[in-house]
Motif scaffolding. Structure first.
Motif, mmCIF file in Angstrom:
data_model
loop_
_atom_site.group_PDB
_atom_site.id
_atom_site.type_symbol
_atom_site.label_atom_id
_atom_site.label_comp_id
_atom_site.label_asym_id
_atom_site.label_seq_id
_atom_site.Cartn_x
_atom_site.Cartn_y
_atom_site.Cartn_z
ATOM 1 N N ARG A 1 -27.621 6.156 2.179
ATOM 2 C CA ARG A 1 -27.940 6.626 3.529
ATOM 3 C C ARG A 1 -27.156 7.874 3.885
ATOM 4 N N ILE A 2 -25.892 7.894 3.504
ATOM 5 C CA ILE A 2 -25.066 9.090 3.761
ATOM 6 C C ILE A 2 -25.625 10.291 3.009
ATOM 7 N N ILE A 3 -26.000 10.046 1.743
ATOM 8 C CA ILE A 3 -26.549 11.152 0.941
ATOM 9 C C ILE A 3 -27.834 11.678 1.570
ATOM 10 N N SER A 4 -28.692 10.757 2.030
ATOM 11 C CA SER A 4 -29.933 11.188 2.679
ATOM 12 C C SER A 4 -29.656 11.992 3.936
ATOM 13 N N THR A 5 -28.696 11.523 4.737
ATOM 14 C CA THR A 5 -28.333 12.262 5.955
ATOM 15 C C THR A 5 -27.796 13.642 5.628
ATOM 16 N N LEU A 6 -26.911 13.710 4.600
ATOM 17 C CA LEU A 6 -26.354 15.005 4.201
ATOM 18 C C LEU A 6 -27.433 15.925 3.656
ATOM 19 N N ALA A 7 -28.374 15.361 2.888
ATOM 20 C CA ALA A 7 -29.454 16.194 2.354
ATOM 21 C C ALA A 7 -30.315 16.768 3.482
ATOM 22 N N ASN A 8 -30.632 15.935 4.476
ATOM 23 C CA ASN A 8 -31.396 16.431 5.617
ATOM 24 C C ASN A 8 -30.641 17.493 6.390
ATOM 25 N N LYS A 9 -29.342 17.246 6.588
ATOM 26 C CA LYS A 9 -28.526 18.239 7.291
ATOM 27 C C LYS A 9 -28.413 19.519 6.486
ATOM 28 N N ASN A 10 -28.303 19.400 5.166
ATOM 29 C CA ASN A 10 -28.229 20.576 4.312
ATOM 30 C C ASN A 10 -29.505 21.404 4.425
ATOM 31 N N GLU A 11 -30.648 20.721 4.400
ATOM 32 C CA GLU A 11 -31.912 21.436 4.551
ATOM 33 C C GLU A 11 -32.022 22.082 5.921
#
Length: 397
Positions: A11-21
Motif C-alpha cells: 500500500r505504501i509503494i502504491s501511494t508513493l507511486a501515485n504521488k511520484n506520478e
C-alpha cells in the motif's frame, strides 16, 4: 505477521507511486507553464511595442497636419501683406514724383505754362495710387487662433493602461449533468454582483470551454494544452458537450470568459465523473451470418440456411426448448426475455431485392463504473437488423 507487513508495504509503494506520478505531472506542468510564460511575454511585449509605434506615428501625423494648417495661414497672410507692400511702394514712388513735379511748377513764372502744369498735377493727384490705397494692413500678425493646449490629451496618455479582461468564471458543479454520452456544463460569471464589473472586467461577449478525458482527478492541470478539446463562441452560461464516448473515468472541463478586448483566465478545472457501461459482442451466440470482430458486426450471407451446421444446431436447441418449456403468458415472456430492437446501418448502394432479416446478439459484459464497486449482472440482448446486401455496421452502445 510478514504477510501483513507486506500488504502494508504494498500500500505504501502504491501511494508513493501515485504521488511520484503526480509530482512528475506537476513538474511537467510547471515546465510547460514557464515555456508558455516566456512565449506569452514576448508576444505581449511585441504587441505593446507595435501599439506604441502606432501611437507615436499617429501623433506625428496629427502634428504634421497642425503644422501644415499654421503654415498655410502664414503663407496666406504673407501673400496679402507682400501684395499690399508692393502696391504701397509703387504708390509711394508715384507720390514722390508728383511732389517733385509740383515743387518744380511753383518756380514757373510764365502764367500759361504754370496753369498747364497745375492742371496736370490736379489730374495726376486725382488718379494717384496713393489716394486709392488703404493705409490699413490686409492681415494682422495675430496667430492666437492656433494656440494649443494638450493637457487633457497628456492626462489621457498618462492613463494609458492594459485592456481589462474578464475574471475567471466559476463552474457550478451541482448544475452539471452527465447523461446519454453528453455532459451539461454550467457556470457563473465571476463577481457578477459587483456594481463596477463593467469597468473592471469589461462586458463579457462570449465564453470558451475546453475539456479532456482522464482517469485521475488528483492532477487536473497535468495535461498539456494540446490535449484539450475546445468549444468556442458560447453565448450562454452553459453548454452541452455531445458525441462523447465514456471510455475514461473523468472528463475534466474548464471555461473562460472573453470580452471585446481579450480572453481572461480559465476557471479552476473540474473533473466530471462519467459513470459508463461498456458492452461487447459475443461471436458464439450471434447469428451465423453475422461476423463479429471486436465492436464491429459484418453481415455475411451463408447461402441456404439448412446447410449451415451452426444454424441447424441452434434450430434443434430452439425446438427442444420450445417443446419442453411450460406455457407462459405474453406478459411473463416479455418480462423474462426483454428484447430491444436496433436497426443496423444500411448500405444504400445495395439493391433492395437483397434485403433479408437477421439477428444481432450482444452479450453484456461486467459493467465498468466510476466510483462504485457494486457488481453488475451479465446477460445478452438481441437486435433485429435488416441489412441490404453485404454491409458492415459498427454497433454503438
Amino acid at each position: 505477521m510478514m504477510d501483513t507487513q507486506k500488504e502494508a508495504l504494498c500500500r505504501i509503494i502504491s501511494t508513493l507511486a501515485n504521488k511520484n506520478e503526480e509530482l512528475q505531472n506537476f513538474l511537467e506542468t510547471v515546465d510547460s507553464t514557464l515555456t508558455g510564460l516566456q512565449d506569452e511575454t514576448c508576444k505581449v511585449m511585441s504587441e505593446l511595442e507595435a501599439e506604441l509605434e502606432q501611437l507615436s506615428s499617429t501623433l506625428e501625423e496629427k502634428g504634421a497636419v497642425l503644422r501644415d494648417v499654421i503654415k498655410e495661414e502664414k503663407q496666406r497672410k504673407e501673400a496679402e501683406l507682400q501684395k499690399q507692400l508692393s502696391e504701397g511702394k509703387s504708390a509711394l514712388l508715384s507720390c514722390e514724383e508728383l511732389l517733385e513735379f509740383a515743387n518744380q511748377t511753383l518756380t514757373i513764372s510764365n502764367e500759361e505754362q504754370f496753369l498747364k502744369a497745375a492742371k496736370q498735377i490736379k489730374e495726376r493727384v486725382t488718379m494717384a495710387p496713393a489716394f486709392r490705397l488703404t493705409a490699413r494692413p490686409a492681415a494682422s500678425e495675430n496667430m492666437s487662433q492656433f494656440t494649443v493646449d494638450f493637457s487633457a490629451e497628456r492626462a489621457g496618455l498618462q492613463r494609458l493602461h492594459f485592456l481589462p479582461v474578464p475574471r475567471a468564471p466559476e463552474i457550478d458543479v451541482s448544475s452539471c449533468v452527465v447523461r446519454d454520452n453528453t455532459i451539461l456544463v454550467a457556470w457563473q460569471p465571476a463577481a457578477e454582483a459587483d456594481s463596477d464589473v463593467e469597468g473592471v472586467s469589461g462586458r463579457i461577449e462570449r465564453y470558451e470551454l475546453e475539456y479532456r478525458k482522464t482517469n485521475q482527478d488528483s492532477s487536473l492541470r497535468a495535461a498539456g494544452e494540446a490535449c484539450w478539446e475546445k468549444i468556442q463562441d458560447i453565448k450562454e452560461t452553459n453548454v452541452i458537450i455531445s458525441g462523447l464516448k465514456f471510455d475514461s473515468r473523468f472528463v475534466v472541463v474548464r471555461v473562460r470568459a472573453r470580452n471585446k478586448a481579450a480572453a481572461g483566465e480559465f476557471s479552476e478545472p473540474v473533473a466530471v465523473e462519467t459513470r459508463a457501461y461498456n458492452f461487447g459482442f459475443d461471436a458464439v451466440t450471434a447469428h451465423a451470418e453475422l461476423k463479429v470482430q471486436g465492436d464491429t458486426v459484418t453481415w455475411e450471407p451463408q447461402g441456404v440456411k439448412g446447410h449451415d451446421p451452426r444454424l441447424r444446431g441452434k434450430e434443434n436447441k430452439s425446438s427442444l426448448r420450445t417443446a419442453s418449456a411450460p406455457t407462459h403468458s405474453a406478459a411473463e415472456v416479455r418480462h423474462r426475455h426483454p428484447i430491444k430492437r436496433q436497426e443496423v446501418e444500411q448500405d444504400a448502394t445495395d439493391s433492395l431485392e437483397s434485403r433479408t432479416q437477421c439477428w444481432a446478439t450482444r452479450r453484456w459484459l461486467p459493467a465498468v463504473t466510476t466510483g462504485s464497486s457494486a457488481p453488475s449482472a451479465t446477460g445478452s440482448r438481441s437486435a433485429w437488423a435488416w441489412p441490404i446486401g453485404p454491409a458492415s455496421a459498427a454497433l454503438t452502445n
